[in-house]
Design an enzyme around this catalytic site. Structure first.
Site, PDB file in Angstrom:
ATOM      1  N   GLU A  99       0.830  -1.208   0.000  1.00  0.00           N
ATOM      2  CA  GLU A  99       0.000   0.000   0.000  1.00  0.00           C
ATOM      3  C   GLU A  99       0.862   1.254   0.000  1.00  0.00           C
ATOM      4  O   GLU A  99       1.954   1.274   0.560  1.00  0.00           O
ATOM      5  CB  GLU A  99      -0.869   0.046   1.261  1.00  0.00           C
ATOM      6  CG  GLU A  99      -1.950  -0.987   1.329  1.00  0.00           C
ATOM      7  CD  GLU A  99      -2.736  -0.877   2.632  1.00  0.00           C
ATOM      8  OE1 GLU A  99      -2.574   0.132   3.345  1.00  0.00           O
ATOM      9  OE2 GLU A  99      -3.490  -1.803   2.941  1.00  0.00           O
ATOM     10  N   CYS A 123       2.455  -5.576  16.634  1.00  0.00           N
ATOM     11  CA  CYS A 123       1.647  -4.591  17.366  1.00  0.00           C
ATOM     12  C   CYS A 123       0.192  -5.056  17.337  1.00  0.00           C
ATOM     13  O   CYS A 123      -0.369  -5.290  16.265  1.00  0.00           O
ATOM     14  CB  CYS A 123       1.797  -3.213  16.736  1.00  0.00           C
ATOM     15  SG  CYS A 123       3.507  -2.607  16.751  1.00  0.00           S
ATOM     16  N   CYS A 349      -3.446   1.638   8.173  1.00  0.00           N
ATOM     17  CA  CYS A 349      -2.314   1.054   7.457  1.00  0.00           C
ATOM     18  C   CYS A 349      -2.454  -0.462   7.382  1.00  0.00           C
ATOM     19  O   CYS A 349      -2.604  -1.134   8.393  1.00  0.00           O
ATOM     20  CB  CYS A 349      -1.020   1.434   8.183  1.00  0.00           C
ATOM     21  SG  CYS A 349       0.450   0.831   7.373  1.00  0.00           S
TER      22      CYS A 349
END
Length: 365
Positions: A99, A123, A349
């Site tokens: 992306e 994460c 994201c």
């Protein structure tokens, strides 16, 4: 050594710095000025093929085609937001996807680039890590993200250029350090895209504090951002598993070394998660952590974009975010609540990539 990361055996010429291109040209029997001409065609005229380089000999063009490809990315999906944000999904030569995001800011066009296909940092709130790292993205593939976004404006006859770059897309940039540094040197070159060093920001979760020190010694005027998200090890470990190997004590020792060496400010990214890290008490802990470093510190409070796979997390309310901000300001901490972009598209994201991969798998089932 860099891993073998593409089925296309020819690398992208975008991965070469100007000095590396000159060296290659001389090794292949060409004069230095010919490499300078190629560089000008690539970044000033922004041609899409070597054949368009009209002042080069056919022999030299053949050499270029034998050694390199130009743009290795294929555009798969484009999403445009009402606020002008554009999100791109690109396919690489080995059919993996990444992306890139264009954000319209008051100061110009900013592009967020991806440095890895997937992410292994773990994460727990992030869409990027849902799909683990498959490989690094080469310097040429990172530069290509900028070039394709710029092409988007060039083809529409828009007199706009990419002026800012944030290395905050999928992956951990410092886990792909060699390609990262080549990318930075290419886009910062005054004779090429000429994106100013102070208009470029690299973000790291701090998984290898030694890399922060190395970055200090590479002596670029690039901005450094730290994905912090918590002011104590217990909370940060629950959100970011890399804290087990890189506790805050080690991280801040490296950050202090960086600021002492470069005298450059560090931005701390702090994503606001409801009921997790957004209380006034935690804000005070963050203020205490930053206070002695405040001269060269800036805290960026980030509204959370919910991710379907991480239903545990919700974004902080505006009221809680305001209270958190107030605690920091009362302690003299330089901080801001980040402006949101692309909230009506797959803004988080890694979200667009994850969705497309699921769609492709469903078609094959």
């Amino acid at each position: 050594m860099t891993e073998n990361i593409t089925t296309e055996t020819r690398p992208s010429i975008y991965g070469l710095t100007r000095d590396q291109l000159i060296e290659w040209a001389i090794e292949n029997g060409e004069k230095k000025f010919r490499a300078t001409q190629v560089w000008d065609w690539l970044y000033r005229k922004r041609v899409q093929s070597f054949e368009e380089m009209s002042n080069l000999s056919a022999v030299f063009i053949d050499k270029l085609n034998e050694a390199f490809i130009l743009n290795p990315l294929e555009q798969v999906v484009v999403q445009e937001s009402a606020d002008g944000t554009v999100k791109y999904l690109f396919m690489l030569p080995d059919k993996v996807m990444i992306e890139t995001v264009l954000m319209r800011q008051s100061y110009g066009l900013s592009v967020c680039v991806t440095t890895q296909v997937g992410c292994n940092m773990g994460c727990t709130f992030c869409a990027s890590g849902i799909l683990k790292k498959e490989r690094d993205v080469t310097a040429g593939e990172i530069v290509s993200q900028i070039m394709l976004v710029q092409k988007y404006f060039d083809e529409r006859g828009l007199d706009e250029r990419v002026s800012h770059v944030v290395v905050m897309g999928i992956g951990e940039p410092f886990d792909n350090y060699e390609h990262l540094m080549n990318f930075l040197r290419v886009i910062n070159d005054d004779n090429g895209l000429a994106i100013g060093a102070r208009h470029i920001t690299v973000s790291t979760c701090g998984f290898m504090p030694a890399k922060i020190k190395e970055f200090a010694h590479d002596n670029l005027q690039i901005n450094l951002a730290i994905s912090l998200h918590a002011p104590n090890n217990e909370l940060r470990t629950s959100l970011m598993r890399i804290t087990r190997n890189a506790p805050l004590e080690k991280l801040f020792e490296a950050i202090d070394y960086y600021t002492e060496t470069t005298n450059r400010r560090v931005t701390y990214e702090y994503i606001m998660l409801s009921g997790e890290n957004d209380s006034p008490e935690i804000a005070q802990q963050l203020a205490d952590l930053i206070k002695s470093r405040n001269k060269l510190s800036y805290v960026n409070l980030i509204p959370y974009n919910p991710v379907a796979e991480h239903i545990k997390y919700e974004r902080s309310t505006k009221d809680n975010t305001a209270k958190f901000y107030d605690v920091l300001k009362k302690n003299g901490i330089n901080c801001v609540v980040r402006q949101e972009h692309g909230t009506d598209i797959d803004a988080a994201c890694g979200q667009l990539r994850s969705k497309q991969i699921k769609k492709n798998k469903a078609k094959l089932a």
